[in-house]
Write an enzyme that holds these catalytic residues in place. Structure first.
Site, mmCIF file in Angstrom:
data_model
loop_
_atom_site.group_PDB
_atom_site.id
_atom_site.type_symbol
_atom_site.label_atom_id
_atom_site.label_comp_id
_atom_site.label_asym_id
_atom_site.label_seq_id
_atom_site.Cartn_x
_atom_site.Cartn_y
_atom_site.Cartn_z
ATOM 1 N N ASP A 38 0.825 -1.217 0.095
ATOM 2 C CA ASP A 38 0.068 -0.129 -0.025
ATOM 3 C C ASP A 38 0.809 1.245 -0.078
ATOM 4 O O ASP A 38 2.101 1.254 0.295
ATOM 5 C CB ASP A 38 -0.814 0.067 1.406
ATOM 6 C CG ASP A 38 -2.159 0.745 0.994
ATOM 7 O OD1 ASP A 38 -2.170 1.909 0.622
ATOM 8 O OD2 ASP A 38 -3.196 -0.054 1.248
ATOM 9 N N ASP A 59 3.298 2.271 -4.604
ATOM 10 C CA ASP A 59 2.387 2.645 -5.416
ATOM 11 C C ASP A 59 1.954 1.730 -6.653
ATOM 12 O O ASP A 59 3.006 1.846 -7.427
ATOM 13 C CB ASP A 59 2.747 4.085 -5.742
ATOM 14 C CG ASP A 59 1.803 4.842 -6.757
ATOM 15 O OD1 ASP A 59 0.989 4.351 -7.043
ATOM 16 O OD2 ASP A 59 2.058 5.998 -6.746
ATOM 17 N N VAL A 60 0.792 1.277 -6.863
ATOM 18 C CA VAL A 60 0.503 0.549 -7.867
ATOM 19 C C VAL A 60 0.752 1.133 -9.323
ATOM 20 O O VAL A 60 0.665 0.126 -10.191
ATOM 21 C CB VAL A 60 -0.923 -0.282 -7.674
ATOM 22 C CG1 VAL A 60 -0.682 -1.260 -6.675
ATOM 23 C CG2 VAL A 60 -1.824 0.545 -7.620
ATOM 24 N N TYR A 154 -14.397 5.862 -13.440
ATOM 25 C CA TYR A 154 -14.340 4.695 -12.415
ATOM 26 C C TYR A 154 -14.879 3.296 -13.223
ATOM 27 O O TYR A 154 -14.443 2.372 -13.165
ATOM 28 C CB TYR A 154 -15.004 4.666 -11.237
ATOM 29 C CG TYR A 154 -15.098 3.601 -10.225
ATOM 30 C CD1 TYR A 154 -13.970 3.415 -9.605
ATOM 31 C CD2 TYR A 154 -16.340 2.943 -10.120
ATOM 32 C CE1 TYR A 154 -13.884 2.071 -8.611
ATOM 33 C CE2 TYR A 154 -16.284 1.670 -9.092
ATOM 34 C CZ TYR A 154 -15.068 1.461 -8.519
ATOM 35 O OH TYR A 154 -14.902 0.272 -7.516
ATOM 36 N N LYS A 158 -13.027 -0.141 -14.497
ATOM 37 C CA LYS A 158 -13.338 -1.359 -14.116
ATOM 38 C C LYS A 158 -13.720 -2.376 -14.799
ATOM 39 O O LYS A 158 -13.530 -3.548 -14.995
ATOM 40 C CB LYS A 158 -14.624 -1.248 -12.743
ATOM 41 C CG LYS A 158 -13.894 -0.666 -11.551
ATOM 42 C CD LYS A 158 -12.892 -1.343 -10.844
ATOM 43 C CE LYS A 158 -12.139 -0.867 -9.704
ATOM 44 N NZ LYS A 158 -11.193 -1.539 -9.064
HETATM 45 P P1 NAD Z 1 -10.604 2.004 0.069
HETATM 46 O O1 NAD Z 1 -10.520 3.554 -0.496
HETATM 47 O O2 NAD Z 1 -11.535 2.009 1.461
HETATM 48 O O3 NAD Z 1 -9.243 1.454 0.368
HETATM 49 C C1 NAD Z 1 -8.228 1.545 -0.764
HETATM 50 C C2 NAD Z 1 -6.895 1.093 -0.261
HETATM 51 O O4 NAD Z 1 -5.963 1.335 -1.505
HETATM 52 C C3 NAD Z 1 -6.410 2.004 0.640
HETATM 53 O O5 NAD Z 1 -5.598 1.449 1.780
HETATM 54 C C4 NAD Z 1 -5.569 3.051 -0.256
HETATM 55 O O6 NAD Z 1 -4.152 3.586 0.689
HETATM 56 C C5 NAD Z 1 -4.928 2.055 -1.305
HETATM 57 N N1 NAD Z 1 -4.207 2.594 -2.244
HETATM 58 C C6 NAD Z 1 -4.827 3.719 -3.023
HETATM 59 N N2 NAD Z 1 -4.045 4.030 -4.106
HETATM 60 C C7 NAD Z 1 -2.984 3.226 -3.955
HETATM 61 C C8 NAD Z 1 -2.041 3.179 -4.926
HETATM 62 N N3 NAD Z 1 -1.632 4.051 -5.810
HETATM 63 N N4 NAD Z 1 -1.135 2.227 -4.590
HETATM 64 C C9 NAD Z 1 -1.339 1.366 -3.551
HETATM 65 N N5 NAD Z 1 -2.260 1.491 -2.754
HETATM 66 C C10 NAD Z 1 -3.324 2.474 -2.999
HETATM 67 O O7 NAD Z 1 -11.332 1.128 -1.099
HETATM 68 P P2 NAD Z 1 -12.081 -0.150 -0.818
HETATM 69 O O8 NAD Z 1 -13.474 0.318 -0.785
HETATM 70 O O9 NAD Z 1 -11.540 -1.040 0.093
HETATM 71 O O10 NAD Z 1 -11.821 -0.707 -2.297
HETATM 72 C C11 NAD Z 1 -10.980 -1.644 -2.595
HETATM 73 C C12 NAD Z 1 -11.193 -2.130 -3.832
HETATM 74 O O11 NAD Z 1 -12.523 -2.655 -4.203
HETATM 75 C C13 NAD Z 1 -11.097 -1.095 -5.197
HETATM 76 O O12 NAD Z 1 -10.571 -1.439 -6.406
HETATM 77 C C14 NAD Z 1 -12.381 -0.617 -5.497
HETATM 78 O O13 NAD Z 1 -12.635 -0.247 -6.646
HETATM 79 C C15 NAD Z 1 -13.206 -2.035 -5.251
HETATM 80 N N6 NAD Z 1 -14.506 -1.799 -5.117
HETATM 81 C C16 NAD Z 1 -14.973 -1.569 -3.893
HETATM 82 C C17 NAD Z 1 -16.277 -1.394 -3.799
HETATM 83 C C18 NAD Z 1 -17.067 -0.887 -2.438
HETATM 84 O O14 NAD Z 1 -18.163 -0.706 -2.355
HETATM 85 N N7 NAD Z 1 -16.124 -0.317 -1.382
HETATM 86 C C19 NAD Z 1 -17.298 -1.878 -4.577
HETATM 87 C C20 NAD Z 1 -16.809 -2.265 -5.919
HETATM 88 C C21 NAD Z 1 -15.172 -2.427 -5.992
#
Ligand code: NAD
Length: 261
Positions: A38, A59-60, A154, A158
């Protein structure tokens, strides 16, 4: 007693908080050695120490970071059994409908969501292929499957991840690597990301955050909120050997939201 992910070395990107943290905890409960990656160093280090894993700053969207992380994992762990490309972002600084999307925001979202996923696959596959097996899980979304006017960039990112997943699955199968690749499509889970989206919709529609949250919840046919653990269970299945014949699939975990859209 052995766990469902016993001794598997699993890299979880965006693993410090949100869904990534739930995935990391669930995999660790089932015996995995979880490598939390992360940009959030404090939270990532704390979680890795809690679950007996290891933290890597990554950083991905940076290929240099990926090269360094995979080299460090090869050195520290001697290989890699699975990758969860979970890191992602949704919200733009400005609006995110087609008329207001800012080009810099579009590029930022694609850099993390799409570049991050593709770079992860690119750099992890050679290391996993050395052991003749592996599993990649890419976090897509129901936004890849149904249109959402308020998250145009977004949704596009996706959908690209879902398509890329199938191409990677085919590539790995044809190469005989023994590596599977699948996507998981969550509905809506109240993480920091989802709360930001709900706040923005509440603000832009003048209905306020609470009413927007109620509206979002009402769209789930199963009638109860989705928890991070629901996503973690699905990822665990795809990492475990129980799914050894599953590749290129789209596992929707949304309480039925895609049934009504
Ligand atoms: P979140 O924002 O709560 O957490 C995201 C994490 O990714 C954080 O720890 C952040 O520090 C990290 N991050 C951000 N940019 C980064 C980078 N450049 N390099 C490395 N780490 C990085 O998000 P979430 O809700 O936990 O979502 C996680 C995944 O699930 C995402 O890909 C999101 O699109 C997908 N998703 C989430 C939901 C939802 O309802 N929460 C729905 C559909 C898909």
């Amino acid at each position: 007693m052995t766990g469902r992910a016993q001794a598997k070395r699993v890299l979880v990107t965006g693993g410090a908080t949100g869904l990534g943290a739930a995935i990391a905890r669930r995999l660790a409960e089932e015996g995995a050695v979880v490598l939390v990656a992360d940009i959030a160093e404090a939270a990532g280090t704390a979680l890795a120490s809690e679950i007996g894993g290891q933290f890597y700053r990554l950083d991905v969207s940076s290929e240099v970071d990926w090269e360094a992380a995979i080299a460090a994992i090869a050195h520290d762990c001697g290989g890699l059994d699975a990758l969860v490309n979970n890191a992602g972002i949704a919200s733009s600084k400005g609006g995110e409908d087609i008329e207001r999307i800012d080009l810099a925001d579009l590029h930022r979202i694609f850099a993390i969501n799409v570049d991050g996923t593709i770079l992860g696959c690119k750099h992890a596959i050679p290391l996993m292929a050395k052991s003749g097996r592996g599993s990649i899980v890419n976090l897509s979304s129901i936004a890849a499957l149904i249109p959402a006017a308020f998250v145009i960039a977004y949704g596009a990112s996706k959908a690209t991840i879902a398509h890329t997943t199938r191409s990677v699955a085919l590539h790995c199968a044809q190469a005989g690597y023994g590596i599977r690749c699948n996507s998981v499509h969550p509905g809506q889970v109240r993480t920091a990301m989802m709360n930001t989206i709900i706040e923005r919709v509440g603000r832009e529609t003048n209905m306020g955050t609470d009413a927007a949250g109620t509206l979002f919840d009402s769209q789930i046919p199963l009638g109860c909120p989705q928890e991070p653990e629901d996503i973690a269970h699905a990822v665990l299945f795809l990492i475990s050997d129980e799914s050894r014949f599953v590749t290129g699939t789209q596992l929707i975990v949304d309480g039925g939201m895609t049934l009504t859209n």
